[in-house]
Design a protein around this motif. Sequence first.
Motif, PDB file in Angstrom:
ATOM      1  N   UNK A 139       9.098  -3.209  46.991  1.00 60.44           N
ATOM      2  CA  UNK A 139       9.649  -4.080  47.284  1.00 60.44           C
ATOM      3  C   UNK A 139      11.323  -3.275  48.343  1.00 60.44           C
ATOM      4  N   UNK A 140      11.427  -2.213  47.618  1.00 63.64           N
ATOM      5  CA  UNK A 140      11.746  -0.856  47.616  1.00 63.64           C
ATOM      6  C   UNK A 140      11.794  -0.180  49.312  1.00 63.64           C
ATOM      7  N   UNK A 141      10.809  -1.017  49.569  1.00 62.92           N
ATOM      8  CA  UNK A 141      10.076  -0.132  51.655  1.00 62.92           C
ATOM      9  C   UNK A 141      10.445  -1.389  52.389  1.00 62.92           C
ATOM     10  N   UNK A 142      10.836  -2.394  51.826  1.00 57.12           N
ATOM     11  CA  UNK A 142      10.820  -3.292  52.675  1.00 57.12           C
ATOM     12  C   UNK A 142      12.611  -2.883  53.294  1.00 57.12           C
ATOM     13  N   UNK A 143      13.149  -2.423  54.383  1.00 57.88           N
ATOM     14  CA  UNK A 143      13.854  -2.327  55.469  1.00 57.88           C
ATOM     15  C   UNK A 143      14.495  -3.174  56.305  1.00 57.88           C
ATOM     16  N   UNK A 144      15.557  -4.148  56.780  1.00 59.54           N
ATOM     17  CA  UNK A 144      16.101  -5.064  57.302  1.00 59.54           C
ATOM     18  C   UNK A 144      16.569  -4.773  58.618  1.00 59.54           C
ATOM     19  N   UNK A 145      16.232  -4.745  59.832  1.00 61.38           N
ATOM     20  CA  UNK A 145      16.582  -4.499  61.199  1.00 61.38           C
ATOM     21  C   UNK A 145      17.461  -4.654  61.503  1.00 61.38           C
ATOM     22  N   UNK A 146      17.781  -6.033  61.618  1.00 57.68           N
ATOM     23  CA  UNK A 146      18.827  -6.730  61.782  1.00 57.68           C
ATOM     24  C   UNK A 146      18.422  -8.469  61.328  1.00 57.68           C
ATOM     25  N   UNK A 147      20.156  -8.978  60.666  1.00 58.01           N
ATOM     26  CA  UNK A 147      20.415 -10.160  59.730  1.00 58.01           C
ATOM     27  C   UNK A 147      20.624 -10.783  60.594  1.00 58.01           C
ATOM     28  N   UNK A 148      20.735 -12.216  60.793  1.00 58.10           N
ATOM     29  CA  UNK A 148      21.280 -13.173  62.177  1.00 58.10           C
ATOM     30  C   UNK A 148      22.345 -14.093  60.553  1.00 58.10           C
ATOM     31  N   UNK A 149      23.323 -14.044  61.024  1.00 61.01           N
ATOM     32  CA  UNK A 149      23.824 -14.883  59.854  1.00 61.01           C
ATOM     33  C   UNK A 149      24.265 -16.328  60.515  1.00 61.01           C
ATOM     34  N   UNK A 150      24.184 -17.748  60.039  1.00 61.08           N
ATOM     35  CA  UNK A 150      25.015 -18.866  60.292  1.00 61.08           C
ATOM     36  C   UNK A 150      25.907 -19.444  60.649  1.00 61.08           C
ATOM     37  N   UNK A 151      26.194 -19.603  61.972  1.00 61.05           N
ATOM     38  CA  UNK A 151      27.459 -19.621  62.912  1.00 61.05           C
ATOM     39  C   UNK A 151      27.724 -20.949  63.533  1.00 61.05           C
ATOM     40  N   UNK A 152      27.667 -22.032  62.729  1.00 62.38           N
ATOM     41  CA  UNK A 152      27.252 -23.718  62.629  1.00 62.38           C
ATOM     42  C   UNK A 152      28.254 -24.188  61.766  1.00 62.38           C
ATOM     43  N   UNK A 153      29.235 -24.874  62.511  1.00 58.71           N
ATOM     44  CA  UNK A 153      29.833 -26.412  61.548  1.00 58.71           C
ATOM     45  C   UNK A 153      28.707 -27.163  60.367  1.00 58.71           C
ATOM     46  N   UNK A 154      28.635 -28.377  59.669  1.00 61.51           N
ATOM     47  CA  UNK A 154      28.284 -28.587  58.690  1.00 61.51           C
ATOM     48  C   UNK A 154      27.674 -29.790  59.956  1.00 61.51           C
ATOM     49  N   UNK A 155      28.929 -30.195  60.543  1.00 62.28           N
ATOM     50  CA  UNK A 155      28.959 -31.746  61.196  1.00 62.28           C
ATOM     51  C   UNK A 155      28.416 -31.241  62.823  1.00 62.28           C
ATOM     52  N   UNK A 156      28.335 -30.000  63.064  1.00 61.34           N
ATOM     53  CA  UNK A 156      27.048 -30.170  64.312  1.00 61.34           C
ATOM     54  C   UNK A 156      26.174 -29.593  64.294  1.00 61.34           C
ATOM     55  N   UNK A 157      25.305 -29.356  63.008  1.00 62.45           N
ATOM     56  CA  UNK A 157      24.246 -28.438  62.293  1.00 62.45           C
ATOM     57  C   UNK A 157      23.832 -30.291  62.760  1.00 62.45           C
ATOM     58  N   UNK A 158      24.400 -30.924  61.765  1.00 62.95           N
ATOM     59  CA  UNK A 158      23.807 -32.221  61.562  1.00 62.95           C
ATOM     60  C   UNK A 158      23.572 -32.864  62.919  1.00 62.95           C
ATOM     61  N   UNK A 159      24.077 -33.769  63.674  1.00 65.54           N
ATOM     62  CA  UNK A 159      24.225 -33.942  65.038  1.00 65.54           C
ATOM     63  C   UNK A 159      23.094 -33.940  65.839  1.00 65.54           C
ATOM     64  N   UNK A 160      23.163 -32.383  65.779  1.00 64.07           N
ATOM     65  CA  UNK A 160      21.594 -32.031  66.861  1.00 64.07           C
ATOM     66  C   UNK A 160      20.682 -31.633  65.700  1.00 64.07           C
TER      67      UNK A 160
END
Length: 356
Positions: free
Chosen positions: A318-339
């Motif tokens: 588990x300690x060997x796992x290295x993250x390259x990129x983390x993508x964080x959500x950037x969309x509000x709930x209303x837009x997500x629900x509509x899509x």
Amino acid sequence: IKWILDRVEGARERARRGEILFGTVDTWLLWKLTNGAVHATDVTNASRTMLYDIRKLDWDDTLLQALDIPRAMLPQVRSSSEIYGYTDIQGVQIPISGMAGDQQAALFGQGCFSSGDAKNTYGTGCFLLMNTGTTACESKNGLLTTIGIQIGGETHYALEGSVFVGGAVIQWLRDEMRFFTESRDAEYYAKKVPDTGGVYLVPAFTGLGAPYWDMYARGALFGLTRGTSRDHIIRAAQESIAYQSADLVAAMEKDTGLCIPELKVDGGASRDSFLMQFQADILGKSVRRPMIRETTALGVAYLAGLATGVWQTKDDIRRLWKCDVTYEPDMDDAARGEKLAGWHNAVSRTRGWARG
């Protein structure tokens, strides 16, 4: 197996005597590498033959009897991490010590060792697996219950969802529609427009996989207007991959009652930053891509290393796992629900199309 035994004269009798053996690809490789000394498979591969009881952890005698398949022809089923045998390379005995199915190995390679951990592999299709711990969760939402891994007598189960057309929709745009010459160019064109202009592409070219399982569904484009451009369609294709994966996450959370905290990703299409960001947005969850994206090979290497003392525990791995990129959500709930509502509306209109 039944088809062969029914049609090849004397085959069933020979199978009962152990003269004809069955095995999946891993079994065949192990047999060849050990020069015929070991006829075995591991629990993850056995679980995909439809002859193995994943709860009792043994070949299912009821199925064997119904299909008239002799148990004598089946391989011994072993754990995913142990020394199965040795192969001789110029007089050197090299242990063979890790064995797992493709997606289960990727789940392990991503360090998804705890209940609720999930990963998605973005290839021609997409394969999303979630560790459900030591309990086999029977899906009510169109997912596959499978063995995730077995190490040291402890068996972990998983739920799996399959998207038939993932990266293949980008290949279709490249090869049949000729919208671009290189698959990686899809990201560039998708970013040229702020959204799809209301366009949805449902890539049900071979029907729909989990959680719909509709062999009669067919691909379709919805929401076209006079202003629709190539870029809108390319963006809609990219988004369709994320929508299909989001459907799987929702199904897994319904089945287990667990909230998947984040999604680990791998596979060729995970290099596409636009796709990964939209996946995070439409899930409302962090999406994490590791430094090493060939996680199937990595996972089975970890399994082999555990059996031979390279690593002592899963915590070491588990300690060997290295993250390259983390993508964080950037969309509000209303837009997500509509899509998502638009996507599900589009999917509903493709259902049963080929049935007429």
